[in-house]
Write a protein that holds these residues in place. Structure first.
Motif, PDB file in Angstrom:
ATOM      1  N   ASN A   1       1.340   3.768  -3.869  1.00  0.00           N
ATOM      2  CA  ASN A   1       0.559   4.965  -4.192  1.00  0.00           C
ATOM      3  C   ASN A   1       1.128   5.688  -5.408  1.00  0.00           C
ATOM      4  OD1 ASN A   1      -0.810   7.484  -4.203  1.00  0.00           O
ATOM      5  ND2 ASN A   1      -1.069   7.400  -1.991  1.00  0.00           N
ATOM      6  N   SER A   2       0.249   5.954  -6.360  1.00  0.00           N
ATOM      7  CA  SER A   2       0.540   6.832  -7.485  1.00  0.00           C
ATOM      8  C   SER A   2      -0.808   7.378  -7.943  1.00  0.00           C
ATOM      9  CB  SER A   2       1.256   6.074  -8.616  1.00  0.00           C
ATOM     10  OG  SER A   2       1.578   6.942  -9.689  1.00  0.00           O
ATOM     11  N   GLY A   3      -0.867   7.945  -9.109  1.00  0.00           N
ATOM     12  CA  GLY A   3      -2.136   8.476  -9.594  1.00  0.00           C
ATOM     13  C   GLY A   3      -2.060   8.797 -11.073  1.00  0.00           C
ATOM     14  N   ILE A   4      -3.212   8.746 -11.725  1.00  0.00           N
ATOM     15  CA  ILE A   4      -3.332   9.111 -13.136  1.00  0.00           C
ATOM     16  C   ILE A   4      -4.237  10.330 -13.206  1.00  0.00           C
ATOM     17  CG2 ILE A   4      -4.086   8.344 -15.416  1.00  0.00           C
ATOM     18  CD1 ILE A   4      -3.758   5.424 -14.286  1.00  0.00           C
TER      19      ILE A   4
ATOM     20  N   THR B   1       5.090  -2.398   7.526  1.00  0.00           N
ATOM     21  CA  THR B   1       4.969  -1.265   8.436  1.00  0.00           C
ATOM     22  C   THR B   1       4.168  -0.127   7.808  1.00  0.00           C
ATOM     23  OG1 THR B   1       7.016  -0.179   7.699  1.00  0.00           O
ATOM     24  CG2 THR B   1       7.201  -1.850   9.445  1.00  0.00           C
ATOM     25  N   LYS B   2       3.928  -0.242   6.492  1.00  0.00           N
ATOM     26  CA  LYS B   2       3.197   0.808   5.789  1.00  0.00           C
ATOM     27  C   LYS B   2       1.790   0.326   5.465  1.00  0.00           C
ATOM     28  CE  LYS B   2       7.276   3.000   3.791  1.00  0.00           C
ATOM     29  NZ  LYS B   2       7.949   3.468   2.550  1.00  0.00           N
TER      30      LYS B   2
ATOM     31  N   ASN C   1       6.551   6.020  -4.221  1.00  0.00           N
ATOM     32  CA  ASN C   1       6.467   4.557  -4.239  1.00  0.00           C
ATOM     33  C   ASN C   1       6.877   4.045  -5.618  1.00  0.00           C
ATOM     34  OD1 ASN C   1       3.367   4.389  -2.284  1.00  0.00           O
ATOM     35  ND2 ASN C   1       5.429   4.910  -1.670  1.00  0.00           N
ATOM     36  N   PRO C   2       7.648   2.936  -5.691  1.00  0.00           N
ATOM     37  CA  PRO C   2       8.123   2.422  -6.986  1.00  0.00           C
ATOM     38  C   PRO C   2       7.050   1.663  -7.756  1.00  0.00           C
ATOM     39  CG  PRO C   2       8.917   1.028  -5.212  1.00  0.00           C
ATOM     40  CD  PRO C   2       8.219   2.191  -4.543  1.00  0.00           C
ATOM     41  N   VAL C   3       6.009   2.383  -8.163  1.00  0.00           N
ATOM     42  CA  VAL C   3       4.933   1.817  -8.976  1.00  0.00           C
ATOM     43  C   VAL C   3       5.398   1.772 -10.430  1.00  0.00           C
ATOM     44  CG1 VAL C   3       2.543   2.126  -9.742  1.00  0.00           C
ATOM     45  CG2 VAL C   3       3.185   2.681  -7.390  1.00  0.00           C
TER      46      VAL C   3
ATOM     47  N   ASN D   1      -5.622  -4.102   2.098  1.00  0.00           N
ATOM     48  CA  ASN D   1      -5.077  -2.863   2.666  1.00  0.00           C
ATOM     49  C   ASN D   1      -6.180  -1.815   2.677  1.00  0.00           C
ATOM     50  OD1 ASN D   1      -3.279  -0.800   3.529  1.00  0.00           O
ATOM     51  ND2 ASN D   1      -2.893  -0.228   1.405  1.00  0.00           N
ATOM     52  N   LYS D   2      -6.768  -1.594   3.832  1.00  0.00           N
ATOM     53  CA  LYS D   2      -7.924  -0.709   3.953  1.00  0.00           C
ATOM     54  C   LYS D   2      -7.503   0.758   4.027  1.00  0.00           C
ATOM     55  CE  LYS D   2     -12.214  -0.154   6.649  1.00  0.00           C
ATOM     56  NZ  LYS D   2     -12.994  -0.658   7.806  1.00  0.00           N
ATOM     57  N   THR D   3      -8.275   1.598   3.367  1.00  0.00           N
ATOM     58  CA  THR D   3      -8.082   3.042   3.441  1.00  0.00           C
ATOM     59  C   THR D   3      -9.452   3.694   3.258  1.00  0.00           C
ATOM     60  OG1 THR D   3      -6.773   4.907   2.595  1.00  0.00           O
ATOM     61  CG2 THR D   3      -7.651   3.380   0.965  1.00  0.00           C
TER      62      THR D   3
END
Length: 250
Positions: free
Chosen positions: A125-128, A117-118, A238-240, A144-146
């Motif tokens: 999603n996370s980030g450095i 559904t996401k 998100n559990p990254v 998964n397109k963005t």
């Protein structure tokens, strides 16, 4: 020696070598040899991804002793099986130490179980954040397109990766990031922007691109003068997971 001192020193070595070449009119192999300075000796990792002998280990699989939250409190991200995972409401975390120019290795994994559904920015999603300012995006972009400048290995909201090198959800991925910090003049104005190269899973996805300024979610980036900054990992809900994180100052 600081980064600001290295550039004039390197320029001086190059100029001295040029003068030496000009003065030596003999046409032989030795006339173009430079013997000093010699590169310092290090020991490389035994296999790709292993830390070399001059690296600083930011996560060794055991604890988060090198990290704190942005407000300075101990992280609550869970360490298990040689990795750590973003905790619910765990807050962003940063290294205790700050860095200038560097080579950074990070391995990360998005959740194996995908909530269908996401989509887009909602998946893995996370980030450095380099120096706590410039985000290299972490995202599950496997099928998964963005938007292009928001996908995995982008400089978020700035540079689109050359290719999509993402592996399947649940598989470990790696970034090797080569970063040169911006330079500012005495008035605090940027004279040389930051530059970054990103290798994602062994594939170059950003090739020495100029960063326009600190990452902004809304609006355009604007540089402000500073010295160094930490590595920041983002809690985006998100559990990254992350493992094998090391850095070399250059």
């Amino acid at each position: 020696m600081t980064n600001s001192c290295r550039l004039p020193l390197l320029f001086g070595v190059m100029m001295s070598a040029t003068v030496g070449f000009a003065q030596n009119t003999k046409k032989n192999p030795e006339s173009t040899e430079i013997w000093e300075p010699q590169p310092r000796v290090i020991t490389s990792g035994a296999k790709p991804g292993d830390a070399p002998s001059d690296a600083q280990i930011l996560f060794d699989g055991k604890n988060l002793d090198q990290w704190v939250t942005l407000d300075g409190t101990p992280p609550i991200w869970k360490v298990q099986d040689g990795a750590f995972t973003v905790a619910p409401n765990g807050k962003d975390i940063k290294t205790k130490k700050e860095f200038g120019d560097f080579q950074l290795h990070v391995e990360w994994r998005s959740p194996a179980q995908v909530d269908t559904t996401k989509k887009g920015q909602q998946r893995g999603n996370s980030g450095i954040f380099l120096q706590g300012r410039y985000e290299i995006q972490v995202l599950d972009n496997y099928g998964n397109k963005t938007y292009g400048n928001g996908q995995a290995s982008s400089v978020y909201k700035q540079h689109i990766p050359l290719v999509n090198a993402c592996r399947k959800p649940g598989e470990w991925q790696n970034y090797d990031i080569f970063f040169t910090a911006p330079r500012f003049n005495s008035e605090g104005r940027v004279v040389i922007p930051a530059y970054v190269t990103v290798i994602h899973n062994g594939v170059i996805t950003l090739n020495h691109v100029a960063i326009w300024g600190p990452t902004e979610y809304i609006g355009l980036p604007v540089y402000k003068s500073y010295d160094k900054g930490p590595i920041v990992l983002q809690d985006h809900g998100n559990p990254v997971s992350f493992r094998n994180i090391w850095i070399r100052e250059i």
